[in-house]
Design a protein around this motif. Structure first.
Motif, PDB file in Angstrom:
ATOM      1  N   VAL A 129      18.674 -14.225  13.365  1.00  0.00           N
ATOM      2  CA  VAL A 129      18.276 -12.825  13.548  1.00  0.00           C
ATOM      3  C   VAL A 129      19.375 -12.053  14.275  1.00  0.00           C
ATOM      4  O   VAL A 129      19.710 -10.921  13.912  1.00  0.00           O
ATOM      5  CB  VAL A 129      16.935 -12.732  14.308  1.00  0.00           C
ATOM      6  CG1 VAL A 129      16.656 -11.315  14.763  1.00  0.00           C
ATOM      7  CG2 VAL A 129      15.804 -13.236  13.432  1.00  0.00           C
ATOM      8  N   ALA A 130      19.971 -12.654  15.291  1.00  0.00           N
ATOM      9  CA  ALA A 130      21.007 -11.966  16.060  1.00  0.00           C
ATOM     10  C   ALA A 130      22.261 -11.693  15.231  1.00  0.00           C
ATOM     11  O   ALA A 130      22.998 -10.749  15.513  1.00  0.00           O
ATOM     12  CB  ALA A 130      21.366 -12.790  17.297  1.00  0.00           C
ATOM     13  N   ALA A 131      22.494 -12.484  14.190  1.00  0.00           N
ATOM     14  CA  ALA A 131      23.713 -12.359  13.396  1.00  0.00           C
ATOM     15  C   ALA A 131      23.640 -11.281  12.312  1.00  0.00           C
ATOM     16  O   ALA A 131      24.680 -10.861  11.815  1.00  0.00           O
ATOM     17  CB  ALA A 131      24.040 -13.706  12.754  1.00  0.00           C
ATOM     18  N   VAL A 132      22.455 -10.834  11.946  1.00  0.00           N
ATOM     19  CA  VAL A 132      22.348  -9.850  10.860  1.00  0.00           C
ATOM     20  C   VAL A 132      22.501  -8.429  11.402  1.00  0.00           C
ATOM     21  O   VAL A 132      22.296  -8.180  12.587  1.00  0.00           O
ATOM     22  CB  VAL A 132      21.015  -9.986  10.084  1.00  0.00           C
ATOM     23  CG1 VAL A 132      20.901 -11.346   9.431  1.00  0.00           C
ATOM     24  CG2 VAL A 132      19.827  -9.711  10.959  1.00  0.00           C
ATOM     25  N   PRO A 133      22.874  -7.478  10.525  1.00  0.00           N
ATOM     26  CA  PRO A 133      23.016  -6.084  10.974  1.00  0.00           C
ATOM     27  C   PRO A 133      21.713  -5.551  11.576  1.00  0.00           C
ATOM     28  O   PRO A 133      20.615  -5.963  11.191  1.00  0.00           O
ATOM     29  CB  PRO A 133      23.359  -5.330   9.695  1.00  0.00           C
ATOM     30  CG  PRO A 133      23.954  -6.359   8.792  1.00  0.00           C
ATOM     31  CD  PRO A 133      23.238  -7.639   9.117  1.00  0.00           C
ATOM     32  N   ALA A 134      21.872  -4.627  12.516  1.00  0.00           N
ATOM     33  CA  ALA A 134      20.719  -4.030  13.192  1.00  0.00           C
ATOM     34  C   ALA A 134      19.831  -3.278  12.208  1.00  0.00           C
ATOM     35  O   ALA A 134      20.297  -2.795  11.177  1.00  0.00           O
ATOM     36  CB  ALA A 134      21.198  -3.085  14.288  1.00  0.00           C
ATOM     37  N   GLY A 135      18.563  -3.196  12.531  1.00  0.00           N
ATOM     38  CA  GLY A 135      17.597  -2.472  11.707  1.00  0.00           C
ATOM     39  C   GLY A 135      17.279  -1.144  12.339  1.00  0.00           C
ATOM     40  O   GLY A 135      17.897  -0.767  13.324  1.00  0.00           O
ATOM     41  N   PRO A 136      16.304  -0.422  11.835  1.00  0.00           N
ATOM     42  CA  PRO A 136      15.454  -0.845  10.721  1.00  0.00           C
ATOM     43  C   PRO A 136      16.189  -0.774   9.390  1.00  0.00           C
ATOM     44  O   PRO A 136      17.155  -0.042   9.236  1.00  0.00           O
ATOM     45  CB  PRO A 136      14.306   0.157  10.754  1.00  0.00           C
ATOM     46  CG  PRO A 136      14.878   1.387  11.376  1.00  0.00           C
ATOM     47  CD  PRO A 136      15.935   0.897  12.343  1.00  0.00           C
ATOM     48  N   TRP A 137      15.719  -1.567   8.460  1.00  0.00           N
ATOM     49  CA  TRP A 137      16.253  -1.582   7.111  1.00  0.00           C
ATOM     50  C   TRP A 137      15.271  -0.845   6.210  1.00  0.00           C
ATOM     51  O   TRP A 137      14.165  -1.327   5.956  1.00  0.00           O
ATOM     52  CB  TRP A 137      16.413  -2.997   6.601  1.00  0.00           C
ATOM     53  CG  TRP A 137      17.488  -3.790   7.265  1.00  0.00           C
ATOM     54  CD1 TRP A 137      18.371  -3.362   8.213  1.00  0.00           C
ATOM     55  CD2 TRP A 137      17.793  -5.157   7.032  1.00  0.00           C
ATOM     56  NE1 TRP A 137      19.206  -4.377   8.588  1.00  0.00           N
ATOM     57  CE2 TRP A 137      18.881  -5.497   7.869  1.00  0.00           C
ATOM     58  CE3 TRP A 137      17.267  -6.127   6.204  1.00  0.00           C
ATOM     59  CZ2 TRP A 137      19.437  -6.757   7.891  1.00  0.00           C
ATOM     60  CZ3 TRP A 137      17.822  -7.389   6.232  1.00  0.00           C
ATOM     61  CH2 TRP A 137      18.903  -7.694   7.064  1.00  0.00           C
ATOM     62  N   GLU A 138      15.653   0.280   5.746  1.00  0.00           N
ATOM     63  CA  GLU A 138      14.800   1.074   4.865  1.00  0.00           C
ATOM     64  C   GLU A 138      15.119   0.749   3.408  1.00  0.00           C
ATOM     65  O   GLU A 138      16.281   0.522   3.062  1.00  0.00           O
ATOM     66  CB  GLU A 138      15.019   2.566   5.113  1.00  0.00           C
ATOM     67  CG  GLU A 138      14.666   3.012   6.523  1.00  0.00           C
ATOM     68  CD  GLU A 138      13.194   2.837   6.857  1.00  0.00           C
ATOM     69  OE1 GLU A 138      12.353   2.940   5.950  1.00  0.00           O
ATOM     70  OE2 GLU A 138      12.890   2.592   8.030  1.00  0.00           O
ATOM     71  N   PRO A 139      14.109   0.741   2.524  1.00  0.00           N
ATOM     72  CA  PRO A 139      14.386   0.567   1.097  1.00  0.00           C
ATOM     73  C   PRO A 139      15.284   1.692   0.575  1.00  0.00           C
ATOM     74  O   PRO A 139      15.172   2.839   0.998  1.00  0.00           O
ATOM     75  CB  PRO A 139      13.004   0.626   0.454  1.00  0.00           C
ATOM     76  CG  PRO A 139      12.060   0.231   1.546  1.00  0.00           C
ATOM     77  CD  PRO A 139      12.685   0.772   2.810  1.00  0.00           C
ATOM     78  N   ILE A 140      16.179   1.341  -0.317  1.00  0.00           N
ATOM     79  CA  ILE A 140      17.116   2.289  -0.916  1.00  0.00           C
ATOM     80  C   ILE A 140      16.772   2.427  -2.392  1.00  0.00           C
ATOM     81  O   ILE A 140      16.668   1.422  -3.107  1.00  0.00           O
ATOM     82  CB  ILE A 140      18.565   1.786  -0.759  1.00  0.00           C
ATOM     83  CG1 ILE A 140      18.882   1.565   0.722  1.00  0.00           C
ATOM     84  CG2 ILE A 140      19.556   2.748  -1.409  1.00  0.00           C
ATOM     85  CD1 ILE A 140      20.121   0.738   0.971  1.00  0.00           C
ATOM     86  N   ALA A 141      16.600   3.660  -2.852  1.00  0.00           N
ATOM     87  CA  ALA A 141      16.229   3.899  -4.260  1.00  0.00           C
ATOM     88  C   ALA A 141      17.473   3.966  -5.136  1.00  0.00           C
ATOM     89  O   ALA A 141      18.535   4.426  -4.716  1.00  0.00           O
ATOM     90  CB  ALA A 141      15.446   5.200  -4.368  1.00  0.00           C
TER      91      ALA A 141
END
Length: 99
Positions: free
Chosen positions: A17-29
């Motif tokens: 979890v610490a290694a992934v880019p910060a969120g929030p991750w919003e869906p992209i259309a």
């Protein structure tokens, strides 16, 4: 039934979890208005309605997973404190019975 969480598994999850880019991750259309990405993940196959829940899950997991891992760690620490307290009480009770 899922396996219990071991301390090693929780630590590994925290590191991931610490290694992934910060969120929030919003869906992209995409150009058609269909979600085909979420956060840093692009070009998800969304040819059917079955994939939209997957995208929603990924989006939610980026925020939820760190909270769940934190809660597991908090509860584990609380359990350790309570177990130590119970041991102290048991030892006191043993002392009284010996008298």
């Amino acid at each position: 039934m899922p396996e219990p969480l071991t301390p090693e598994y929780v630590r590994t999850t925290q590191q991931i979890v610490a290694a992934v880019p910060a969120g929030p991750w919003e869906p992209i259309a995409n150009d058609y208005g269909e979600p085909d990405g979420v956060g840093p993940i692009s070009f998800l196959e969304t040819g059917s309605d079955d994939q939209v829940p997957v995208i929603t899950f990924i989006s939610h997991a980026r925020e939820a997973l760190p909270r769940y891992v934190g809660e597991v760690s908090r509860q584990d620490q609380r359990i350790r404190v309570l177990e130590a307290h119970v041991r102290q009480l048991e030892q006191r009770g043993g002392d009284r019975r010996d008298r």
